[in-house]
Design an enzyme around this catalytic site. Structure first.
Site, PDB file in Angstrom:
ATOM      1  N   GLU A   1       6.021 -18.892 -35.248  1.00 57.05           N
ATOM      2  CA  GLU A   1       4.743 -18.860 -34.537  1.00 57.05           C
ATOM      3  C   GLU A   1       3.602 -19.476 -35.338  1.00 57.05           C
ATOM      4  O   GLU A   1       3.587 -19.431 -36.574  1.00 57.05           O
ATOM      5  CB  GLU A   1       4.384 -17.411 -34.182  1.00 57.05           C
ATOM      6  CG  GLU A   1       5.321 -16.828 -33.138  1.00 57.05           C
ATOM      7  CD  GLU A   1       4.971 -15.397 -32.730  1.00 57.05           C
ATOM      8  OE1 GLU A   1       5.247 -15.039 -31.575  1.00 57.05           O
ATOM      9  OE2 GLU A   1       4.423 -14.646 -33.570  1.00 57.05           O
TER      10      GLU A   1
ATOM     11  N   CYS B   1      -3.692 -21.450 -37.897  1.00 53.15           N
ATOM     12  CA  CYS B   1      -3.010 -20.501 -38.777  1.00 53.15           C
ATOM     13  C   CYS B   1      -1.519 -20.814 -38.674  1.00 53.15           C
ATOM     14  O   CYS B   1      -0.918 -20.638 -37.604  1.00 53.15           O
ATOM     15  CB  CYS B   1      -3.300 -19.065 -38.345  1.00 53.15           C
ATOM     16  SG  CYS B   1      -2.407 -17.816 -39.311  1.00 53.15           S
TER      17      CYS B   1
ATOM     18  N   CYS C   1      10.105 -13.404 -43.209  1.00 51.45           N
ATOM     19  CA  CYS C   1       9.580 -13.226 -44.557  1.00 51.45           C
ATOM     20  C   CYS C   1      10.440 -12.201 -45.289  1.00 51.45           C
ATOM     21  O   CYS C   1      10.917 -11.235 -44.686  1.00 51.45           O
ATOM     22  CB  CYS C   1       8.126 -12.744 -44.508  1.00 51.45           C
ATOM     23  SG  CYS C   1       7.328 -12.635 -46.127  1.00 51.45           S
TER      24      CYS C   1
ATOM     25  N   CYS D   1       6.182  -6.429 -46.683  1.00 55.94           N
ATOM     26  CA  CYS D   1       4.905  -5.699 -46.728  1.00 55.94           C
ATOM     27  C   CYS D   1       4.868  -4.713 -45.563  1.00 55.94           C
ATOM     28  O   CYS D   1       5.213  -5.057 -44.429  1.00 55.94           O
ATOM     29  CB  CYS D   1       3.736  -6.674 -46.646  1.00 55.94           C
ATOM     30  SG  CYS D   1       3.637  -7.808 -48.054  1.00 55.94           S
TER      31      CYS D   1
ATOM     32  N   CYS E   1       2.889  -5.441 -42.112  1.00 57.83           N
ATOM     33  CA  CYS E   1       3.008  -6.763 -41.490  1.00 57.83           C
ATOM     34  C   CYS E   1       4.272  -6.859 -40.640  1.00 57.83           C
ATOM     35  O   CYS E   1       5.379  -6.606 -41.126  1.00 57.83           O
ATOM     36  CB  CYS E   1       3.027  -7.833 -42.589  1.00 57.83           C
ATOM     37  SG  CYS E   1       3.216  -9.508 -41.966  1.00 57.83           S
TER      38      CYS E   1
ATOM     39  N   CYS F   1      -3.970 -11.050 -37.511  1.00 54.24           N
ATOM     40  CA  CYS F   1      -3.417 -10.923 -38.859  1.00 54.24           C
ATOM     41  C   CYS F   1      -2.359  -9.818 -38.922  1.00 54.24           C
ATOM     42  O   CYS F   1      -2.612  -8.676 -38.532  1.00 54.24           O
ATOM     43  CB  CYS F   1      -4.554 -10.624 -39.832  1.00 54.24           C
ATOM     44  SG  CYS F   1      -4.025 -10.372 -41.528  1.00 54.24           S
TER      45      CYS F   1
END
Length: 349
Positions: free
Chosen positions: A96, A109, A116, A120, A123, A342
């Protein structure tokens, strides 16, 4: 069984390598320039588009090389004007990117990895795991497609790029730097690296490498807690890249480049939003030549237990930073209604 050699991605060839290929095939050297122009200036998506080449030569290129390109799988439009696009890679993965329009900016962005590996806790991407790195030409395609969206939707080109989408950019170091170089090239998008910000969760060794490589883009550290105990609780990478190591690396980066450094700090209710937390942030800010702290609204995700502090708590936190001469800015979230804000990117349509 005879193994067939995998075809090379033609966009991974330099102009010199293209010249060598055509010379080997008995073709004039200018063919390399024609093909390179199709690949980058004209943004061809297939060999059949290269109409100033003969059909036989196009067929030969098709047989020898691949020309994989990102395509838009779907786009969602937020009530605030933000556009989230899900891109499909040539091998079927999804990733994305987000177009964030404001009065004076059109910001892309972009993602650097499919998923990933850093996990975290706040996220959504971190709960996906990492599928693979994006190649530099795939990152470039993301930016080019978002630029196209900006022109079609808002009549303006991109003004800024932030590597704050899916993935950790410094764990895909070579491709990210190559993509930024291509984005800035005259036959790319011609965008100055000063308009590019790379955000990292904190890979100290690679922050130092950025300094050694004399990069000219801006660097942001996803901080989110100003003591090691809390930061390790929400960001496992802190166990191997603690705050002292990051402070040392950021100072080295600044010494080598004089480049701008920004802290990113998401506020979580009753976790990192107290005045003591603010004071720890002030002290850390003074150890690094940071020019700005972006205080970010938390955007809820299904997998995490965090919530956003009250407006009063946010104001008190900001006031404490300002009173202590910290250049802080509150960044309101955009695109929350389409999971584009975010920490929300997870290929969720």
């Amino acid at each position: 069984m005879i193994e067939t050699q995998a075809k090379r991605n033609i966009r991974h060839l330099s102009p010199q390598e293209l010249e060598a290929y055509f010379q080997e095939k008995g073709q004039p050297r200018f063919r390399a320039g024609q093909v390179y122009e199709w690949l980058w200036s004209k943004k061809a998506r297939s060999f059949s588009e290269m109409t100033n080449l003969s059909k036989d030569l196009r067929a030969e290129l098709e047989e020898t090389f691949v020309l994989p390109a990102l395509s838009v799988d779907t786009s969602q439009f937020s009530s605030d004007g933000t556009v989230k696009s899900r891109f499909r890679t040539a091998d079927g993965h999804l990733v994305e990117g987000v177009l964030i329009p404001t009065e004076d900016r059109q910001t892309a962005c972009v993602s650097s990895q499919i998923g990933c590996s850093l996990s975290c806790k706040f996220c959504a991407t971190g709960y996906m795991g990492r599928k693979r790195n994006l190649d530099f030409d795939e990152i470039y395609d993301e930016v080019a497609l978002l630029n196209q969206q900006a022109e079609v939707t808002y009549g303006k080109k991109l003004t800024n790029i932030v590597f704050m989408g899916m993935g950790e950019p410094l764990l895909n170091y070579k491709n990210v730097l190559a993509a930024i170089e291509r984005i800035g090239a005259p036959d790319g998008l011609g965008m100055s690296p000063r308009r590019v910000t790379v955000s990292t969760a904190g890979v100290a060794k690679m922050i130092r490498q950025l300094g050694d490589d004399q990069v000219r883009f801006k660097l942001a550290l996803s901080l989110h807690a100003a003591n090691d105990k809390k930061r390790s609780e929400i960001m496992p990478i802190n166990d191997s890249n603690n705050l002292k190591a990051l402070v040392d690396a950021l100072n080295y980066f600044y010494k080598q480049t004089s480049g701008e450094v920004t802290f990113e700090y998401i506020l979580f209710d009753q976790f990192n939003d107290s005045l003591q937390d603010a004071d720890e942030l002030v002290k850390l800010f003074r150890k690094v030549p940071a020019d700005l702290v972006n205080i970010i609204e938390y955007n809820p995700i299904d997998a995490a237990r965090f919530s956003k502090p009250s407006e009063d708590k946010i104001r008190q936190f900001m006031d404490h930073l300002t009173a202590n001469k910290v250049n802080a800015r509150l960044r309101r979230s955009r695109g929350k209604d389409i999971d584009a804000a975010c920490g929300q990117l997870a290929n969720k349509a």
